[in-house]
Design a protein around this motif. Structure first.
Motif, PDB file in Angstrom:
ATOM      1  N   LEU A   1      63.448 107.749 -39.112  1.00 29.52           N
ATOM      2  CA  LEU A   1      63.828 107.342 -38.086  1.00 29.52           C
ATOM      3  C   LEU A   1      64.584 108.602 -37.285  1.00 29.52           C
ATOM      4  O   LEU A   1      65.420 109.380 -37.804  1.00 29.52           O
ATOM      5  CB  LEU A   1      64.990 106.251 -38.003  1.00 29.52           C
ATOM      6  CG  LEU A   1      64.436 105.047 -38.740  1.00 29.52           C
ATOM      7  CD1 LEU A   1      65.752 104.214 -39.131  1.00 29.52           C
ATOM      8  CD2 LEU A   1      63.564 104.370 -37.800  1.00 29.52           C
ATOM      9  N   GLN A   2      64.404 108.666 -36.106  1.00 26.37           N
ATOM     10  CA  GLN A   2      64.898 109.924 -35.458  1.00 26.37           C
ATOM     11  C   GLN A   2      65.582 109.297 -33.966  1.00 26.37           C
ATOM     12  O   GLN A   2      64.792 108.987 -33.053  1.00 26.37           O
ATOM     13  CB  GLN A   2      63.630 110.804 -34.754  1.00 26.37           C
ATOM     14  CG  GLN A   2      64.350 112.260 -34.133  1.00 26.37           C
ATOM     15  CD  GLN A   2      65.115 113.043 -34.919  1.00 26.37           C
ATOM     16  OE1 GLN A   2      65.012 113.221 -36.170  1.00 26.37           O
ATOM     17  NE2 GLN A   2      66.358 113.197 -34.411  1.00 26.37           N
TER      18      GLN A   2
ATOM     19  N   CYS B   1      65.228 105.427 -30.524  1.00 25.17           N
ATOM     20  CA  CYS B   1      65.131 105.679 -31.996  1.00 25.17           C
ATOM     21  C   CYS B   1      63.637 105.569 -32.463  1.00 25.17           C
ATOM     22  O   CYS B   1      62.820 104.422 -32.391  1.00 25.17           O
ATOM     23  CB  CYS B   1      65.949 104.966 -32.740  1.00 25.17           C
ATOM     24  SG  CYS B   1      65.924 105.022 -34.593  1.00 25.17           S
ATOM     25  N   ALA B   2      62.902 106.461 -32.616  1.00 24.66           N
ATOM     26  CA  ALA B   2      61.519 106.519 -33.053  1.00 24.66           C
ATOM     27  C   ALA B   2      61.352 106.499 -34.473  1.00 24.66           C
ATOM     28  O   ALA B   2      61.742 107.176 -35.067  1.00 24.66           O
ATOM     29  CB  ALA B   2      60.795 107.605 -32.385  1.00 24.66           C
ATOM     30  N   ALA B   3      60.516 105.391 -34.875  1.00 28.04           N
ATOM     31  CA  ALA B   3      60.282 105.244 -36.561  1.00 28.04           C
ATOM     32  C   ALA B   3      58.983 105.813 -36.751  1.00 28.04           C
ATOM     33  O   ALA B   3      57.923 105.524 -35.743  1.00 28.04           O
ATOM     34  CB  ALA B   3      60.458 103.718 -36.820  1.00 28.04           C
ATOM     35  N   SER B   4      58.941 106.539 -38.070  1.00 31.45           N
ATOM     36  CA  SER B   4      57.621 106.969 -38.292  1.00 31.45           C
ATOM     37  C   SER B   4      57.449 106.710 -39.688  1.00 31.45           C
ATOM     38  O   SER B   4      58.345 106.287 -40.535  1.00 31.45           O
ATOM     39  CB  SER B   4      57.342 108.310 -37.935  1.00 31.45           C
ATOM     40  OG  SER B   4      58.313 108.956 -38.647  1.00 31.45           O
ATOM     41  N   GLY B   5      55.958 106.811 -40.004  1.00 33.76           N
ATOM     42  CA  GLY B   5      55.710 106.260 -41.599  1.00 33.76           C
ATOM     43  C   GLY B   5      55.102 105.203 -41.890  1.00 33.76           C
ATOM     44  O   GLY B   5      54.458 104.526 -40.944  1.00 33.76           O
ATOM     45  N   SER B   6      55.256 104.459 -42.993  1.00 36.02           N
ATOM     46  CA  SER B   6      54.689 103.349 -43.248  1.00 36.02           C
ATOM     47  C   SER B   6      55.700 102.055 -42.593  1.00 36.02           C
ATOM     48  O   SER B   6      56.371 101.544 -43.210  1.00 36.02           O
ATOM     49  CB  SER B   6      54.662 102.885 -44.584  1.00 36.02           C
ATOM     50  OG  SER B   6      54.053 101.683 -45.140  1.00 36.02           O
TER      51      SER B   6
ATOM     52  N   SER C   1      66.301  97.120 -26.696  1.00 32.21           N
ATOM     53  CA  SER C   1      64.852  96.762 -26.600  1.00 32.21           C
ATOM     54  C   SER C   1      63.909  97.235 -27.604  1.00 32.21           C
ATOM     55  O   SER C   1      64.330  98.430 -28.148  1.00 32.21           O
ATOM     56  CB  SER C   1      64.565  96.898 -25.348  1.00 32.21           C
ATOM     57  OG  SER C   1      64.501  98.201 -24.822  1.00 32.21           O
ATOM     58  N   ARG C   2      62.884  97.028 -27.635  1.00 30.45           N
ATOM     59  CA  ARG C   2      61.776  97.815 -28.581  1.00 30.45           C
ATOM     60  C   ARG C   2      60.503  97.873 -27.973  1.00 30.45           C
ATOM     61  O   ARG C   2      60.071  97.153 -27.078  1.00 30.45           O
ATOM     62  CB  ARG C   2      61.849  97.230 -29.836  1.00 30.45           C
ATOM     63  CG  ARG C   2      61.193  95.814 -29.983  1.00 30.45           C
ATOM     64  CD  ARG C   2      61.397  95.335 -31.116  1.00 30.45           C
ATOM     65  NE  ARG C   2      60.800  95.918 -32.357  1.00 30.45           N
ATOM     66  CZ  ARG C   2      60.748  95.711 -33.637  1.00 30.45           C
ATOM     67  NH1 ARG C   2      61.796  95.043 -33.963  1.00 30.45           N
ATOM     68  NH2 ARG C   2      60.029  96.479 -34.278  1.00 30.45           N
ATOM     69  N   ASP C   3      59.649  98.896 -28.472  1.00 30.36           N
ATOM     70  CA  ASP C   3      58.313  99.113 -27.865  1.00 30.36           C
ATOM     71  C   ASP C   3      57.541  99.456 -29.199  1.00 30.36           C
ATOM     72  O   ASP C   3      57.764 100.263 -30.137  1.00 30.36           O
ATOM     73  CB  ASP C   3      58.080 100.544 -27.039  1.00 30.36           C
ATOM     74  CG  ASP C   3      56.757 100.743 -26.747  1.00 30.36           C
ATOM     75  OD1 ASP C   3      55.946 100.227 -27.214  1.00 30.36           O
ATOM     76  OD2 ASP C   3      56.225 101.322 -25.796  1.00 30.36           O
ATOM     77  N   ASN C   4      57.024  98.066 -29.547  1.00 31.29           N
ATOM     78  CA  ASN C   4      56.414  98.257 -31.042  1.00 31.29           C
ATOM     79  C   ASN C   4      55.086  98.923 -31.114  1.00 31.29           C
ATOM     80  O   ASN C   4      54.853  99.284 -32.109  1.00 31.29           O
ATOM     81  CB  ASN C   4      55.879  96.548 -31.205  1.00 31.29           C
ATOM     82  CG  ASN C   4      57.036  95.578 -31.423  1.00 31.29           C
ATOM     83  OD1 ASN C   4      58.242  96.105 -31.954  1.00 31.29           O
ATOM     84  ND2 ASN C   4      56.928  94.305 -31.230  1.00 31.29           N
ATOM     85  N   ALA C   5      54.540  99.210 -30.104  1.00 24.81           N
ATOM     86  CA  ALA C   5      53.276 100.375 -30.025  1.00 24.81           C
ATOM     87  C   ALA C   5      53.729 101.793 -30.141  1.00 24.81           C
ATOM     88  O   ALA C   5      53.153 102.340 -31.072  1.00 24.81           O
ATOM     89  CB  ALA C   5      52.626 100.203 -28.628  1.00 24.81           C
ATOM     90  N   LYS C   6      55.113 101.878 -29.828  1.00 21.19           N
ATOM     91  CA  LYS C   6      55.667 103.166 -30.341  1.00 21.19           C
ATOM     92  C   LYS C   6      56.504 103.237 -31.488  1.00 21.19           C
ATOM     93  O   LYS C   6      57.107 104.456 -31.714  1.00 21.19           O
ATOM     94  CB  LYS C   6      56.272 103.808 -28.905  1.00 21.19           C
ATOM     95  CG  LYS C   6      55.303 103.961 -27.930  1.00 21.19           C
ATOM     96  CD  LYS C   6      56.176 104.433 -26.627  1.00 21.19           C
ATOM     97  CE  LYS C   6      55.373 104.763 -25.500  1.00 21.19           C
ATOM     98  NZ  LYS C   6      56.105 105.333 -24.186  1.00 21.19           N
ATOM     99  N   ASN C   7      56.834 101.990 -32.095  1.00 19.97           N
ATOM    100  CA  ASN C   7      57.921 101.792 -33.075  1.00 19.97           C
ATOM    101  C   ASN C   7      59.171 102.642 -32.534  1.00 19.97           C
ATOM    102  O   ASN C   7      59.730 103.277 -33.238  1.00 19.97           O
ATOM    103  CB  ASN C   7      57.159 102.690 -34.430  1.00 19.97           C
ATOM    104  CG  ASN C   7      56.018 101.717 -34.983  1.00 19.97           C
ATOM    105  OD1 ASN C   7      56.051 100.631 -35.075  1.00 19.97           O
ATOM    106  ND2 ASN C   7      55.101 102.602 -35.596  1.00 19.97           N
ATOM    107  N   THR C   8      59.431 101.946 -31.512  1.00 19.61           N
ATOM    108  CA  THR C   8      60.596 102.812 -31.016  1.00 19.61           C
ATOM    109  C   THR C   8      61.487 101.829 -30.495  1.00 19.61           C
ATOM    110  O   THR C   8      61.209 100.787 -29.919  1.00 19.61           O
ATOM    111  CB  THR C   8      60.341 103.532 -29.822  1.00 19.61           C
ATOM    112  OG1 THR C   8      59.631 104.690 -30.085  1.00 19.61           O
ATOM    113  CG2 THR C   8      61.825 104.107 -29.064  1.00 19.61           C
TER     114      THR C   8
ATOM    115  N   TRP D   1      67.598 104.405 -42.557  1.00 21.94           N
ATOM    116  CA  TRP D   1      68.558 104.918 -41.366  1.00 21.94           C
ATOM    117  C   TRP D   1      67.992 106.266 -41.034  1.00 21.94           C
ATOM    118  O   TRP D   1      67.440 107.197 -41.688  1.00 21.94           O
ATOM    119  CB  TRP D   1      69.986 105.192 -42.193  1.00 21.94           C
ATOM    120  CG  TRP D   1      70.833 103.810 -42.478  1.00 21.94           C
ATOM    121  CD1 TRP D   1      70.644 102.994 -43.603  1.00 21.94           C
ATOM    122  CD2 TRP D   1      71.591 103.040 -41.688  1.00 21.94           C
ATOM    123  NE1 TRP D   1      71.318 101.988 -43.567  1.00 21.94           N
ATOM    124  CE2 TRP D   1      71.911 101.805 -42.431  1.00 21.94           C
ATOM    125  CE3 TRP D   1      72.058 103.126 -40.327  1.00 21.94           C
ATOM    126  CZ2 TRP D   1      72.991 100.938 -42.062  1.00 21.94           C
ATOM    127  CZ3 TRP D   1      73.060 102.080 -39.933  1.00 21.94           C
ATOM    128  CH2 TRP D   1      73.231 101.180 -40.446  1.00 21.94           C
ATOM    129  N   GLY D   2      68.489 106.564 -39.848  1.00 21.04           N
ATOM    130  CA  GLY D   2      68.097 107.709 -39.216  1.00 21.04           C
ATOM    131  C   GLY D   2      69.435 108.547 -39.149  1.00 21.04           C
ATOM    132  O   GLY D   2      70.605 107.879 -39.300  1.00 21.04           O
TER     133      GLY D   2
END
Length: 114
Positions: free
Chosen positions: A3-4, A21-26, A69-76, A104-105
């Motif tokens: 998470l960044q 906050c952008a999430a990456s990985g699985s 709020s969140r953007d599921n397409a961007k995992n953010t 946690w980021g």
């Protein structure tokens, strides 16, 4: 999972900031994302949560001023903070919860001057 977080900074009381906050990985499609904050010397405090379906929950101290709020397409996940107060000054952390684990980021500093 990584998470960044970004978007922190210095703002005058009454101003606004938007954290990201952008999430990456699985990343599982069924997860919850949240923001917490911490003042040096104090315990980390929960701020807001958003479920994978968009349900939102807020701490009383930020209800009506902050919007998650969140953007599921961007995992953010985002945290729009309005009407900021000096007591909102803290390091803000995002997290992601899925499959029984919490990630946690690194935090981003928010400073509100009076």
């Amino acid at each position: 999972v990584q998470l960044q977080a970004s978007g922190g900074g210095l703002v005058q009381a009454g101003g606004s900031l938007r954290l990201s906050c952008a999430a990456s990985g699985s990343i599982d499609s069924n997860n919850g994302m949240a923001w917490h904050r911490q003042i040096p010397g104090k315990q980390r405090e929960w701020v807001a949560t958003i479920s994978s379906t968009g349900r939102t929950f807020y701490a009383d101290s930020v209800e009506g001023r902050f919007t998650i709020s969140r953007d599921n397409a961007k995992n953010t996940v985002y945290l729009q903070m309005n009407s900021l107060k000096p007591e909102d000054t803290a390091v803000y952390y995002c997290n992601l919860a899925q499959r029984g684990a919490v990630y946690w980021g690194k935090g981003t500093q928010v400073t509100v001057s009076s």
